[in-house]
Design an enzyme around this catalytic site. Structure first.
Site, PDB file in Angstrom:
ATOM      1  N   GLU A 165      33.426  77.059  66.271  1.00 29.63           N
ATOM      2  CA  GLU A 165      32.665  78.377  65.921  1.00 29.63           C
ATOM      3  C   GLU A 165      31.367  78.119  66.603  1.00 29.63           C
ATOM      4  O   GLU A 165      30.659  79.248  66.887  1.00 29.63           O
ATOM      5  CB  GLU A 165      32.659  78.722  64.579  1.00 29.63           C
ATOM      6  CG  GLU A 165      33.839  79.263  63.979  1.00 29.63           C
ATOM      7  CD  GLU A 165      33.800  80.652  64.598  1.00 29.63           C
ATOM      8  OE1 GLU A 165      32.815  81.583  64.453  1.00 29.63           O
ATOM      9  OE2 GLU A 165      34.925  81.178  65.308  1.00 29.63           O
ATOM     10  N   SER A 195      32.240  72.469  64.221  1.00 36.82           N
ATOM     11  CA  SER A 195      33.319  73.352  64.260  1.00 36.82           C
ATOM     12  C   SER A 195      33.188  74.068  66.014  1.00 36.82           C
ATOM     13  O   SER A 195      32.061  74.260  66.213  1.00 36.82           O
ATOM     14  CB  SER A 195      33.178  74.579  63.179  1.00 36.82           C
ATOM     15  OG  SER A 195      33.917  75.755  63.768  1.00 36.82           O
ATOM     16  N   TYR A 250      28.481  81.487  59.289  1.00 36.81           N
ATOM     17  CA  TYR A 250      29.159  80.235  59.240  1.00 36.81           C
ATOM     18  C   TYR A 250      28.713  79.635  60.454  1.00 36.81           C
ATOM     19  O   TYR A 250      28.344  78.248  60.390  1.00 36.81           O
ATOM     20  CB  TYR A 250      30.868  80.633  59.011  1.00 36.81           C
ATOM     21  CG  TYR A 250      31.740  79.400  59.115  1.00 36.81           C
ATOM     22  CD1 TYR A 250      31.822  78.315  58.338  1.00 36.81           C
ATOM     23  CD2 TYR A 250      32.269  78.998  60.458  1.00 36.81           C
ATOM     24  CE1 TYR A 250      32.711  77.307  58.442  1.00 36.81           C
ATOM     25  CE2 TYR A 250      32.861  77.838  60.664  1.00 36.81           C
ATOM     26  CZ  TYR A 250      32.926  77.135  59.547  1.00 36.81           C
ATOM     27  OH  TYR A 250      33.848  75.876  59.993  1.00 36.81           O
TER      28      TYR A 250
HETATM   29  P1  NAP Z   1      39.278  74.752  53.766  1.00 30.16           P
HETATM   30  O1  NAP Z   1      40.720  74.565  53.481  1.00 30.16           O
HETATM   31  O2  NAP Z   1      38.731  75.967  53.363  1.00 30.16           O
HETATM   32  O3  NAP Z   1      38.893  73.660  52.491  1.00 30.16           O
HETATM   33  C1  NAP Z   1      37.384  73.709  52.281  1.00 30.16           C
HETATM   34  C2  NAP Z   1      37.050  72.612  51.253  1.00 30.16           C
HETATM   35  O4  NAP Z   1      35.726  72.677  50.843  1.00 30.16           O
HETATM   36  C3  NAP Z   1      37.919  72.987  49.814  1.00 30.16           C
HETATM   37  O5  NAP Z   1      38.254  71.722  49.292  1.00 30.16           O
HETATM   38  C4  NAP Z   1      36.776  73.528  48.865  1.00 30.16           C
HETATM   39  O6  NAP Z   1      37.008  73.398  47.559  1.00 30.16           O
HETATM   40  C5  NAP Z   1      35.658  72.791  49.556  1.00 30.16           C
HETATM   41  N1  NAP Z   1      34.307  73.353  49.044  1.00 30.16           N
HETATM   42  C6  NAP Z   1      33.986  74.607  49.228  1.00 30.16           C
HETATM   43  N2  NAP Z   1      32.755  74.836  48.695  1.00 30.16           N
HETATM   44  C7  NAP Z   1      32.294  73.684  48.212  1.00 30.16           C
HETATM   45  C8  NAP Z   1      31.016  72.900  47.543  1.00 30.16           C
HETATM   46  N3  NAP Z   1      29.917  74.018  47.603  1.00 30.16           N
HETATM   47  N4  NAP Z   1      31.007  72.038  47.250  1.00 30.16           N
HETATM   48  C9  NAP Z   1      32.076  71.123  47.523  1.00 30.16           C
HETATM   49  N5  NAP Z   1      33.184  71.443  47.939  1.00 30.16           N
HETATM   50  C10 NAP Z   1      33.282  72.693  48.556  1.00 30.16           C
HETATM   51  O7  NAP Z   1      38.798  74.159  54.968  1.00 30.16           O
HETATM   52  P2  NAP Z   1      39.668  73.095  56.114  1.00 30.16           P
HETATM   53  O8  NAP Z   1      40.430  73.968  56.892  1.00 30.16           O
HETATM   54  O9  NAP Z   1      40.275  72.185  55.341  1.00 30.16           O
HETATM   55  O10 NAP Z   1      38.395  72.664  57.100  1.00 30.16           O
HETATM   56  C11 NAP Z   1      37.790  71.135  56.421  1.00 30.16           C
HETATM   57  C12 NAP Z   1      36.412  71.337  57.203  1.00 30.16           C
HETATM   58  O11 NAP Z   1      36.319  71.366  58.683  1.00 30.16           O
HETATM   59  C13 NAP Z   1      35.075  72.356  56.761  1.00 30.16           C
HETATM   60  O12 NAP Z   1      33.975  72.011  56.745  1.00 30.16           O
HETATM   61  C14 NAP Z   1      35.518  73.432  58.031  1.00 30.16           C
HETATM   62  O13 NAP Z   1      34.421  74.274  57.966  1.00 30.16           O
HETATM   63  C15 NAP Z   1      35.772  72.601  59.103  1.00 30.16           C
HETATM   64  N6  NAP Z   1      36.554  72.982  60.183  1.00 30.16           N
HETATM   65  C16 NAP Z   1      37.728  73.346  60.173  1.00 30.16           C
HETATM   66  C17 NAP Z   1      38.597  73.869  61.114  1.00 30.16           C
HETATM   67  C18 NAP Z   1      39.908  74.409  61.123  1.00 30.16           C
HETATM   68  O14 NAP Z   1      40.339  75.023  62.019  1.00 30.16           O
HETATM   69  N7  NAP Z   1      40.437  74.080  59.860  1.00 30.16           N
HETATM   70  C19 NAP Z   1      37.817  73.868  62.462  1.00 30.16           C
HETATM   71  C20 NAP Z   1      36.403  73.146  62.469  1.00 30.16           C
HETATM   72  C21 NAP Z   1      35.866  72.961  61.422  1.00 30.16           C
HETATM   73  P3  NAP Z   1      38.002  74.627  46.768  1.00 30.16           P
HETATM   74  O15 NAP Z   1      39.244  74.059  46.953  1.00 30.16           O
HETATM   75  O16 NAP Z   1      37.421  74.221  45.473  1.00 30.16           O
HETATM   76  O17 NAP Z   1      37.644  75.777  47.137  1.00 30.16           O
HETATM   77  O1  G4F Z   2      42.150  82.501  61.574  1.00 28.02           O
HETATM   78  P1  G4F Z   2      40.747  82.984  61.663  1.00 28.02           P
HETATM   79  O2  G4F Z   2      40.126  83.457  60.546  1.00 28.02           O
HETATM   80  O3  G4F Z   2      39.539  81.488  61.987  1.00 28.02           O
HETATM   81  P2  G4F Z   2      38.639  81.477  62.899  1.00 28.02           P
HETATM   82  O4  G4F Z   2      37.524  82.526  62.548  1.00 28.02           O
HETATM   83  O5  G4F Z   2      38.534  81.136  64.364  1.00 28.02           O
HETATM   84  O6  G4F Z   2      37.770  80.088  61.970  1.00 28.02           O
HETATM   85  C1  G4F Z   2      38.308  79.233  61.831  1.00 28.02           C
HETATM   86  O7  G4F Z   2      38.461  78.136  62.701  1.00 28.02           O
HETATM   87  C2  G4F Z   2      36.962  77.423  63.039  1.00 28.02           C
HETATM   88  C3  G4F Z   2      37.104  76.769  64.437  1.00 28.02           C
HETATM   89  O8  G4F Z   2      36.806  77.580  65.562  1.00 28.02           O
HETATM   90  C4  G4F Z   2      36.743  76.983  61.742  1.00 28.02           C
HETATM   91  F1  G4F Z   2      35.501  76.309  61.975  1.00 28.02           F
HETATM   92  C5  G4F Z   2      36.727  78.075  60.474  1.00 28.02           C
HETATM   93  O9  G4F Z   2      36.522  77.314  59.275  1.00 28.02           O
HETATM   94  C6  G4F Z   2      38.099  78.421  60.416  1.00 28.02           C
HETATM   95  O10 G4F Z   2      38.892  77.295  60.129  1.00 28.02           O
HETATM   96  O11 G4F Z   2      40.641  83.970  62.748  1.00 28.02           O
HETATM   97  C7  G4F Z   2      41.101  83.725  64.263  1.00 28.02           C
HETATM   98  C8  G4F Z   2      40.827  84.837  64.882  1.00 28.02           C
HETATM   99  C9  G4F Z   2      39.477  85.607  65.126  1.00 28.02           C
HETATM  100  O12 G4F Z   2      39.326  85.963  66.125  1.00 28.02           O
HETATM  101  C10 G4F Z   2      39.719  86.934  63.986  1.00 28.02           C
HETATM  102  O13 G4F Z   2      38.939  88.062  64.332  1.00 28.02           O
HETATM  103  O14 G4F Z   2      41.944  85.759  64.424  1.00 28.02           O
HETATM  104  C11 G4F Z   2      41.135  87.104  64.270  1.00 28.02           C
HETATM  105  N1  G4F Z   2      41.919  87.867  63.309  1.00 28.02           N
HETATM  106  C12 G4F Z   2      42.699  89.231  63.435  1.00 28.02           C
HETATM  107  N2  G4F Z   2      43.024  89.537  62.438  1.00 28.02           N
HETATM  108  C13 G4F Z   2      41.940  87.612  61.937  1.00 28.02           C
HETATM  109  C14 G4F Z   2      42.841  88.800  61.423  1.00 28.02           C
HETATM  110  N3  G4F Z   2      41.580  86.727  61.335  1.00 28.02           N
HETATM  111  C15 G4F Z   2      41.882  86.680  59.818  1.00 28.02           C
HETATM  112  N4  G4F Z   2      41.221  85.650  59.123  1.00 28.02           N
HETATM  113  N5  G4F Z   2      42.505  87.831  59.460  1.00 28.02           N
HETATM  114  C16 G4F Z   2      42.919  88.870  60.077  1.00 28.02           C
HETATM  115  O15 G4F Z   2      43.632  89.596  59.593  1.00 28.02           O
END
Ligand code: NAP
Ligand code: G4F
Length: 395
Positions: free
Chosen positions: A182, A180, A204
């Site tokens: 992050e 990520s 995280y």
């Molecule tokens: P998400 O919608 O939050 O999905 C997370 C998945 O992980 C869900 O299927 C959840 O199952 C499963 N999970 C949680 N805890 C688990 C456990 N203990 N054992 C097995 N499965 C578990 O996340 P996403 O946005 O699709 O992201 C996919 C991956 O990419 C994650 O690893 C995330 O950290 C990473 N990532 C995401 C972003 C982004 O912007 N979306 C960016 C960089 C990296 P349940 O449905 O049962 O909760």
């Molecule tokens: O949407 P966010 O919660 O995403 P964040 O923290 O960037 O993390 C996501 O992206 C990562 C990749 O860089 C993934 F690895 C991670 O799993 C996840 O998918 O927040 C984005 C920004 C942050 O700066 C947060 O402080 O939005 C700001 N924010 C402002 N108000 C908020 C809010 N975030 C959330 N969730 N809720 C608010 O009310």
């Protein structure tokens, strides 16, 4: 027939005639399968098996669609839940009793090593995509130990299962790790690329740094084909409702239809490089098709503030974001990642990958979808039906 595959391995092979309706253009009439039904490429046809952890999540659902469209058999690991948690897969669900079903779900958890090895033994996949995670940054401050156990140790459990499976069966499995942006946290250069040092700012982020490096370590120690995609934020209409973009577009739909008055947010000055999840899962697949495993940044290269995303989303339905947003400090984080902007030139050069959807189009797509959802909810409410209450645990 017995076919030597590498120095130490001899596989039993059978020929299978392909029925006309499943044949690719100019594809062969017969393909070869090992006694474990592992894929052996011949001509244009492959039969591949993939395991996806996190299949019920946003990315898991898009990746499943992509792999099914490419002819894979897809095996998802899902957590047992007292309520249904497969909503994002409902439209592609296949009854396992039906002949030819290519989507299969297995109970398992990244916190349970035995269960992971068991699924790997049963499926004997060609590729494993590790997408499972407690993926919410704010929640990771409330549940640091659980987050680290799932994200960091969970990845190690999976890698160990793969390593021991490979040792016993001599079959190499390609591995994708969901790293990520992050991990860059307090960014050390702008934009961030594969060589930018990490400086995580949350439990995280720290856990993802561990899972990233342990994946690299297994690649270098055990010659595994293991790649990390350092993905920047990617969103879609299927994004979890507590991530900021979806929280905003859900609110836009409900406010437009008079079902909500205000939107409470935290730090709206932070900046993100937002892309579309559908584009990003293609990059995951491309990484595992390369002859050599490696790590890649996946991003759009453009960064905007949360405030600007609000303006785009509210603007799409003719509303002014300023009239509806209130700041609530409960959404601030103990340590914030102020800005993220990726440089995906390596992915462009090596994988020939570029994002198709920009942030304006992404905001439009999400607002349209949430407007439709709000319309359905309003219809139910106006007809006197009760709607599920928001239990107030959004972050
Ligand atoms: P998400 O919608 O939050 O999905 C997370 C998945 O992980 C869900 O299927 C959840 O199952 C499963 N999970 C949680 N805890 C688990 C456990 N203990 N054992 C097995 N499965 C578990 O996340 P996403 O946005 O699709 O992201 C996919 C991956 O990419 C994650 O690893 C995330 O950290 C990473 N990532 C995401 C972003 C982004 O912007 N979306 C960016 C960089 C990296 P349940 O449905 O049962 O909760
Ligand atoms: O949407 P966010 O919660 O995403 P964040 O923290 O960037 O993390 C996501 O992206 C990562 C990749 O860089 C993934 F690895 C991670 O799993 C996840 O998918 O927040 C984005 C920004 C942050 O700066 C947060 O402080 O939005 C700001 N924010 C402002 N108000 C908020 C809010 N975030 C959330 N969730 N809720 C608010 O009310």
């Amino acid at each position: 027939m017995r076919l030597p595959r590498n120095d130490c391995e001899v596989l039993e092979v059978i020929g299978v005639k392909i029925p006309n309706k499943f044949k690719h253009n100019n594809g062969p009439d017969v393909i070869l399968l090992t006694h474990h039904s592992h894929s052996i490429e011949q001509g244009a046809t492959t039969l591949k098996k993939a395991i996806i952890t996190g299949i019920t999540g946003q990315d898991g659902s898009y990746l499943t669609e992509l792999l099914l469209s490419k002819g894979y058999e897809v095996h998802g690991i899902i957590r047992r839940s007292s309520s249904f948690n497969t909503e994002r897969l409902d439209h592609i669900y296949q009854d396992p009793h039906e002949k030819g079903a290519r989507l299969h779900l297995h109970y398992g958890d990244l916190n349970d090593a035995n269960g992971l090895l068991d699924v790997i033994r049963k499926v004997q996949p060609d590729e494993v995509y590790n997408l499972g995670a407690q993926s919410h940054v704010r929640v990771s401050f409330d549940q640091p130990v659980y987050t680290v156990d799932t994200v960091a140790t969970g990845t190690l459990r999976l890698l160990e299962s793969l390593r021991s499976f490979q040792e016993i069966f001599g079959k190499s499995i390609r591995f994708y790790q969901a790293s990520s942006s992050e991990m860059y946290g307090k960014v050390q250069e702008i934009p961030q690329k594969e060589t930018t040092p990490f400086y995580p700012r949350s439990p995280y982020g720290c856990a993802k740094v561990f899972s990233h490096w342990i994946t690299v370590n297994y690649r270098e120690s055990y010659n595994m084909h293991a790649s990390c995609g350092i993905l920047f934020n990617h969103e879609s209409p299927r994004r979890g409702e507590t991530f900021v973009t979806r929280k905003i577009t859900r609110a836009v739909g409900r406010i437009k239809l008079g079902m909500q008055k205000k939107l409470y947010l935290g730090n709206i000055d932070s900046q993100r490089d937002w892309g579309f999840a559908g584009d990003y899962v293609e990059a995951m697949w491309l990484m595992l098709q390369q002859p050599k495993a490696d790590d890649y940044v996946i991003s759009t290269g453009k960064m905007i503030t949360v405030r600007k995303f609000c303006e785009l989303a509210f603007g799409h339905v003719g509303l002014d974001a300023k009239d509806f947003i209130e700041i609530d400090p409960r959404y601030f984080r103990p340590a914030e990642v102020e800005q993220l902007q990726g440089d995906a030139s390596k992915a462009k050069k090596v994988l020939n990958w570029t994002p198709k959807v920009g942030v304006e189009e992404l905001a439009r797509m999400m607002v349209e979808s949430d407007l439709e959802q709000a319309r359905r909810e309003k219809t139910l409410r106006d007809a006197g039906h009760e709607l599920p209450a928001n239990s107030g645990h959004d972050q």
